[in-house]
Design a protein around this motif. Structure first.
Motif, PDB file in Angstrom:
ATOM      1  N   GLU A  39       0.818  -1.220   0.000  1.00 43.03           N
ATOM      2  CA  GLU A  39       0.000   0.000   0.000  1.00 43.03           C
ATOM      3  C   GLU A  39       0.849   1.266   0.000  1.00 43.03           C
ATOM      4  O   GLU A  39       0.373   2.343  -0.356  1.00 43.03           O
ATOM      5  CB  GLU A  39      -0.947  -0.005   1.202  1.00 43.03           C
ATOM      6  CG  GLU A  39      -2.060  -1.039   1.074  1.00 43.03           C
ATOM      7  CD  GLU A  39      -3.260  -0.698   1.943  1.00 43.03           C
ATOM      8  OE1 GLU A  39      -4.053   0.192   1.559  1.00 43.03           O
ATOM      9  OE2 GLU A  39      -3.392  -1.334   2.994  1.00 43.03           O
ATOM     10  N   SER A  96      -1.564 -12.439  -1.495  1.00 40.84           N
ATOM     11  CA  SER A  96      -3.006 -12.410  -1.244  1.00 40.84           C
ATOM     12  C   SER A  96      -3.365 -12.298   0.230  1.00 40.84           C
ATOM     13  O   SER A  96      -4.456 -11.839   0.574  1.00 40.84           O
ATOM     14  CB  SER A  96      -3.667 -13.659  -1.829  1.00 40.84           C
ATOM     15  OG  SER A  96      -3.172 -14.833  -1.195  1.00 40.84           O
ATOM     16  N   ALA A 100      -3.854  -8.131   1.358  1.00 44.22           N
ATOM     17  CA  ALA A 100      -5.259  -8.374   1.000  1.00 44.22           C
ATOM     18  C   ALA A 100      -6.010  -7.070   0.721  1.00 44.22           C
ATOM     19  O   ALA A 100      -6.815  -6.992  -0.218  1.00 44.22           O
ATOM     20  CB  ALA A 100      -5.951  -9.163   2.107  1.00 44.22           C
ATOM     21  N   LYS A 101      -5.754  -6.032   1.509  1.00 47.75           N
ATOM     22  CA  LYS A 101      -6.441  -4.752   1.322  1.00 47.75           C
ATOM     23  C   LYS A 101      -6.066  -4.130  -0.016  1.00 47.75           C
ATOM     24  O   LYS A 101      -6.911  -3.595  -0.731  1.00 47.75           O
ATOM     25  CB  LYS A 101      -6.103  -3.795   2.465  1.00 47.75           C
ATOM     26  CG  LYS A 101      -6.742  -4.165   3.791  1.00 47.75           C
ATOM     27  CD  LYS A 101      -6.418  -3.111   4.845  1.00 47.75           C
ATOM     28  CE  LYS A 101      -7.059  -3.449   6.183  1.00 47.75           C
ATOM     29  NZ  LYS A 101      -6.747  -2.439   7.235  1.00 47.75           N
ATOM     30  N   ALA A 103      -4.963  -5.755  -2.682  1.00 47.61           N
ATOM     31  CA  ALA A 103      -5.533  -6.583  -3.740  1.00 47.61           C
ATOM     32  C   ALA A 103      -6.991  -6.215  -4.007  1.00 47.61           C
ATOM     33  O   ALA A 103      -7.424  -6.107  -5.162  1.00 47.61           O
ATOM     34  CB  ALA A 103      -5.420  -8.060  -3.367  1.00 47.61           C
ATOM     35  N   LYS A 104      -7.740  -6.004  -2.930  1.00 54.28           N
ATOM     36  CA  LYS A 104      -9.150  -5.622  -3.060  1.00 54.28           C
ATOM     37  C   LYS A 104      -9.273  -4.260  -3.718  1.00 54.28           C
ATOM     38  O   LYS A 104     -10.127  -4.034  -4.582  1.00 54.28           O
ATOM     39  CB  LYS A 104      -9.817  -5.612  -1.688  1.00 54.28           C
ATOM     40  CG  LYS A 104     -11.317  -5.360  -1.739  1.00 54.28           C
ATOM     41  CD  LYS A 104     -11.932  -5.451  -0.353  1.00 54.28           C
ATOM     42  CE  LYS A 104     -13.444  -5.216  -0.411  1.00 54.28           C
ATOM     43  NZ  LYS A 104     -14.073  -5.306   0.921  1.00 54.28           N
ATOM     44  N   LYS A 105      -8.398  -3.336  -3.344  1.00 54.51           N
ATOM     45  CA  LYS A 105      -8.416  -1.984  -3.897  1.00 54.51           C
ATOM     46  C   LYS A 105      -8.102  -1.995  -5.390  1.00 54.51           C
ATOM     47  O   LYS A 105      -8.691  -1.231  -6.177  1.00 54.51           O
ATOM     48  CB  LYS A 105      -7.399  -1.125  -3.143  1.00 54.51           C
ATOM     49  CG  LYS A 105      -7.441   0.355  -3.477  1.00 54.51           C
ATOM     50  CD  LYS A 105      -6.388   1.111  -2.677  1.00 54.51           C
ATOM     51  CE  LYS A 105      -6.705   1.089  -1.186  1.00 54.51           C
ATOM     52  NZ  LYS A 105      -5.761   1.922  -0.398  1.00 54.51           N
ATOM     53  N   GLY A 107      -8.559  -4.595  -7.424  1.00 54.03           N
ATOM     54  CA  GLY A 107      -9.461  -5.466  -8.177  1.00 54.03           C
ATOM     55  C   GLY A 107      -8.849  -6.805  -8.540  1.00 54.03           C
ATOM     56  O   GLY A 107      -9.283  -7.442  -9.500  1.00 54.03           O
ATOM     57  N   LEU A 109      -8.511 -10.603  -8.058  1.00 51.06           N
ATOM     58  CA  LEU A 109      -9.470 -11.552  -7.508  1.00 51.06           C
ATOM     59  C   LEU A 109      -8.957 -12.983  -7.403  1.00 51.06           C
ATOM     60  O   LEU A 109      -9.184 -13.657  -6.396  1.00 51.06           O
ATOM     61  CB  LEU A 109     -10.750 -11.550  -8.365  1.00 51.06           C
ATOM     62  CG  LEU A 109     -11.486 -10.211  -8.492  1.00 51.06           C
ATOM     63  CD1 LEU A 109     -12.626 -10.333  -9.489  1.00 51.06           C
ATOM     64  CD2 LEU A 109     -11.984  -9.748  -7.145  1.00 51.06           C
TER      65      LEU A 109
END
Length: 345
Positions: A39, A96, A100-101, A103-105, A107, A109
């Motif tokens: 991040e 992953s 994780a945060k 990866a979600k931001k 996209g 999957l």
């Protein structure tokens, strides 16, 4: 005539001088280029590169096999990063669990997948994870989404493409709103589906295209399909391609092999193995093409053609799994959800 001789001599001297370097295949130089993305650094990486290629991976286990497999994957990325460094293409990895945060931001999957950020688009790489296949894919993605056909020779080259989906449209020019809609639609499928356009009246006449009209070519078919209700919006073109993307006969290619294999018919594939350069394989393939042409309107028929020469590392696996001899053409039904129950004949 003398001018031509001097030009040829110049080319000869150029190639002679560079002959020793001409086949100098790249080897890893030891410099780490693949970024461990988090991040704190992901925004900087997205700004730095024209394209950013990310491996979304599960946490690496401590056993030797998992460690070795991950190292091999990392070396593929490192070599690709080294080769493409002058093209402003960056590479990174996202864990992953640890990230994780992020990866979600972003996209991301599916673990084990490779994602490419280009402009504001996210493209998933569905091909064989080898340096040469990945580099070719990324270079194709770096190009303009629509290739312009301006001459008879370029049209001949277009005609030679028969083993993949392609579209071509006739437009007034690059400033045409209808061409821009076509170009934006092409971005949705780049580099998996080829989009072409012409602004030349003579080329359009040879193709049988009217102004703002687009033709859709299914692989191995003699005639294209005119997309109805011109002119088209971006959404209409995207919807048409998605609806017709599963061809009656399609070739398994290293650059999109997983996308093709996962697009089954209720868990079933009709699979044909044939070497195109082999006389028996060529004859068998011509029969397959004719079957596809005769049944192109049948939505329940889709044949996947595999040329074993394109996948040398899989030949032994396929022969053992399917109990077949790939030195001659084969065809059969494969249950992709349970490989042990497959029965090619």
């Amino acid at each position: 005539m003398k001018a031509i001789c001097w030009i040829l001599a110049g080319f000869y001297l150029l190639f002679c001088c560079k002959a020793e370097e001409g086949l100098n295949f790249p080897t890893y130089d030891g410099k780490d280029r693949v970024i461990d993305l988090n991040e704190k650094n992901y925004k900087q990486a997205l700004k730095k590169y024209d394209m950013l290629c990310l491996l979304f991976h599960e946490p690496v286990s401590s056993d030797k096999v998992s460690q070795k497999q991950f190292q091999m994957t990392e070396m593929v990325l490192e070599l690709a990063a080294q080769v493409l460094e002058p093209r402003s293409i960056g590479f990174g990895m996202v864990d992953s669990k640890k990230d994780a945060k992020l990866a979600k931001k972003l996209g991301l999957l599916e673990e084990g997948s490779l994602y490419v950020f280009k402009d504001e688009r996210l493209v998933e790489f569905d091909g064989e994870l080898s340096a040469d296949v990945l580099v070719e894919f990324l270079l194709d993605l770096l190009e303009d989404p629509v290739e312009i056909i301006n001459s008879k020779l370029e049209l001949q080259a277009f005609d030679q493409i028969d083993d993949e989906i392609k579209l071509i449209g006739y437009f007034k020019g690059e400033d045409s709103e209808h061409f821009k809609a076509f170009e934006e639609a092409a971005e949705h499928f780049q580099p998996y589906v080829k989009f072409f356009a012409t602004f030349d009246k003579g080329v359009a006449k040879k193709l049988g295209l009217k102004m703002n009209e687009v033709d859709f070519y299914e692989p191995f078919m003699d005639e294209p399909v005119h997309i109805p209700d011109k002119p088209y919006s971006e959404e209409e073109l995207v919807d048409f391609v998605r609806e017709h993307r599963r061809a009656t006969l399609r070739k398994l290619r290293p650059e999109d092999m997983f996308e093709t294999w996962e697009d089954d018919m209720e868990g079933i594939h009709i699979v044909a193995f044939a070497e195109e350069d082999d006389p028996d394989g060529f004859e068998f393939l011509e029969i397959l093409k004719q079957v596809a042409r005769d049944n192109t309107d049948n939505p329940d028929l889709s044949i996947v053609w595999i040329d074993p020469d394109d996948f040398p590392l899989l030949i032994t696996y396929w022969e053992k799994t399917f109990k077949i001899d790939l030195f001659r053409p084969q065809i059969g039904v494969v249950n992709v959800t349970d490989v042990s129950s497959t029965c090619p004949e």
